[in-house]
Scaffold this motif. Sequence first.
Motif, PDB file in Angstrom:
ATOM      1  N   LEU A 136       0.843  -1.198   0.000  1.00  0.00           N
ATOM      2  CA  LEU A 136       0.000   0.000   0.000  1.00  0.00           C
ATOM      3  C   LEU A 136       0.881   1.253   0.000  1.00  0.00           C
ATOM      4  N   GLY A 137       0.272   2.435   0.217  1.00  0.00           N
ATOM      5  CA  GLY A 137       1.007   3.669  -0.006  1.00  0.00           C
ATOM      6  C   GLY A 137       1.252   3.892  -1.482  1.00  0.00           C
ATOM      7  N   TYR A 150     -11.845  14.159 -17.564  1.00  0.00           N
ATOM      8  CA  TYR A 150     -10.750  13.909 -16.629  1.00  0.00           C
ATOM      9  C   TYR A 150     -10.918  12.522 -16.019  1.00  0.00           C
ATOM     10  N   CYS A 151      -9.806  11.980 -15.501  1.00  0.00           N
ATOM     11  CA  CYS A 151      -9.900  10.830 -14.607  1.00  0.00           C
ATOM     12  C   CYS A 151      -9.198  11.208 -13.309  1.00  0.00           C
ATOM     13  N   CYS A 152      -9.611  10.580 -12.220  1.00  0.00           N
ATOM     14  CA  CYS A 152      -9.126  10.950 -10.897  1.00  0.00           C
ATOM     15  C   CYS A 152      -8.600   9.734 -10.142  1.00  0.00           C
ATOM     16  N   GLY A 153      -7.932   9.983  -9.044  1.00  0.00           N
ATOM     17  CA  GLY A 153      -7.410   8.913  -8.206  1.00  0.00           C
ATOM     18  C   GLY A 153      -6.659   9.477  -7.023  1.00  0.00           C
ATOM     19  N   GLY A 154      -6.170   8.604  -6.175  1.00  0.00           N
ATOM     20  CA  GLY A 154      -5.441   9.024  -4.985  1.00  0.00           C
ATOM     21  C   GLY A 154      -4.528   7.927  -4.502  1.00  0.00           C
ATOM     22  N   THR A 155      -4.523   7.692  -3.186  1.00  0.00           N
ATOM     23  CA  THR A 155      -3.612   6.728  -2.572  1.00  0.00           C
ATOM     24  C   THR A 155      -4.377   5.636  -1.845  1.00  0.00           C
ATOM     25  N   LEU A 156      -3.969   4.383  -2.065  1.00  0.00           N
ATOM     26  CA  LEU A 156      -4.444   3.251  -1.261  1.00  0.00           C
ATOM     27  C   LEU A 156      -3.574   3.256  -0.009  1.00  0.00           C
ATOM     28  N   ILE A 168      -8.787  -2.188   2.431  1.00  0.00           N
ATOM     29  CA  ILE A 168      -7.910  -1.052   2.155  1.00  0.00           C
ATOM     30  C   ILE A 168      -8.598   0.212   2.657  1.00  0.00           C
ATOM     31  N   LEU A 169      -7.847   1.027   3.389  1.00  0.00           N
ATOM     32  CA  LEU A 169      -8.349   2.296   3.898  1.00  0.00           C
ATOM     33  C   LEU A 169      -7.861   3.440   3.012  1.00  0.00           C
ATOM     34  N   SER A 170      -8.773   4.318   2.611  1.00  0.00           N
ATOM     35  CA  SER A 170      -8.432   5.531   1.885  1.00  0.00           C
ATOM     36  C   SER A 170      -9.474   6.578   2.255  1.00  0.00           C
ATOM     37  N   VAL A 263       6.440  12.805  12.159  1.00  0.00           N
ATOM     38  CA  VAL A 263       5.569  11.877  11.447  1.00  0.00           C
ATOM     39  C   VAL A 263       6.076  11.670  10.020  1.00  0.00           C
ATOM     40  N   LYS A 264       5.573  10.611   9.385  1.00  0.00           N
ATOM     41  CA  LYS A 264       5.893  10.339   7.984  1.00  0.00           C
ATOM     42  C   LYS A 264       4.679   9.722   7.319  1.00  0.00           C
ATOM     43  N   LYS A 265       4.717   9.690   5.989  1.00  0.00           N
ATOM     44  CA  LYS A 265       3.646   9.059   5.230  1.00  0.00           C
ATOM     45  C   LYS A 265       4.209   8.549   3.911  1.00  0.00           C
ATOM     46  N   SER A 266       3.506   7.578   3.332  1.00  0.00           N
ATOM     47  CA  SER A 266       3.864   7.014   2.035  1.00  0.00           C
ATOM     48  C   SER A 266       2.664   7.201   1.121  1.00  0.00           C
ATOM     49  N   GLY A 267       2.842   8.003   0.038  1.00  0.00           N
ATOM     50  CA  GLY A 267       1.708   8.327  -0.810  1.00  0.00           C
ATOM     51  C   GLY A 267       2.011   8.285  -2.289  1.00  0.00           C
TER      52      GLY A 267
END
Length: 366
Positions: A136-137, A150-156, A168-170, A263-267
């Motif tokens: 994930l990330g 357009y097409c859209c999306g984000g992060t799993l 999966i949380l998003s 803190v940190k994140k993976s996106g």
Amino acid sequence: MRHSFRFLLVLVVLALAFGSFVGCSKEETPAAPPSGQTDLLMSASNPSFQRAMAIQDKHTAKLMADPEIIGTATTIGDDGAPAIMVLALNEEAGRKVPATLDGIKTKVFLTDRIVAMGKPPSGTSHTAKQTPPIQLGTSGGWRYDLANGYCCGGTLGSLIQVGGQKRILSNYHVFEADIVAGGNNLVATTGDYIIQPGLIDVNCAATSAQNVATLVKTSSLPNNNVDCSSATIIAGMVRDDGAILEVGVLSSSTVAAYLNQLVKKSGRTTGLTRSKVSGLNATISVAYENECAGGAAFTKTFTGQILIANKASKFLGGGDSGSLMVEDITTNPRAVGLLFAGSSSLAIANPINAVLSFFGATMVGI
């Protein structure tokens, strides 16, 4: 934010699905507070911060009656004491803010508008199609998130356990923001496929991505205080230990945010990035669309949110919406919040325990 892709012109477009914040990449952060002093100095359990938050809440509605004031939070002032952060769109609005509110100093923070959230960083790709089971990330989203050119999306973001299901949380605005037939004659529905990578990273062609989960529509917005959604994993398609790219396997425990927490994140867009918590108990208004590149759906005022430093969008960027924010330690970090919105100077996260409570869920980890 989530990210949009102009498929008619084949141009990547930073169509942010936040309220008024965006994201960024690596950032210098100060040393952590001395061991054992976190709760005493900088957490919401400290009585002095509780008093400041109560005064912040008392004055927030009046402050935000000015359309150029877009939020408040509790932070640490230059003197090390609790202060009330006031988010202003310009210096003129900032000058109207009183120096103190009921004896608590104010601290004006200039920002651009906050919105529901480029170029991928070098190193590990967070946009490439992975060989299952995926980590994930990573880039992902609703399989049919294409409308109005357009097409859209984000992060799993991460993996949670809901009853007997691993999901999966998003964010709501990544998985199920399409609520009108509008530009694609579809609305997000339970059972719809969630794909990896997202449409924005496969030239809007879902056949070039892979189905990794099925949506469980829960409609967290507009009537709840969290921007979240989940999808049940398809057997063999997602690592069942919930590993996140460049973060690894999480702890199954969570931790509450505190000021100056590292803190940190993976996106999807900015990859692995680091920052610090800069405000607690934030009240923020975020505008949402009714489909990819669609019209206005509603504006949601969130309370009790976490603010994170996001200088020049180096922590959270367009397409990073849905990323899980964790404590910045090397092994089995604990979840802190679910990132969903930002500006070029601040990022916003739902406290993770509020998200888990909404689903009746736990984090997948060790």
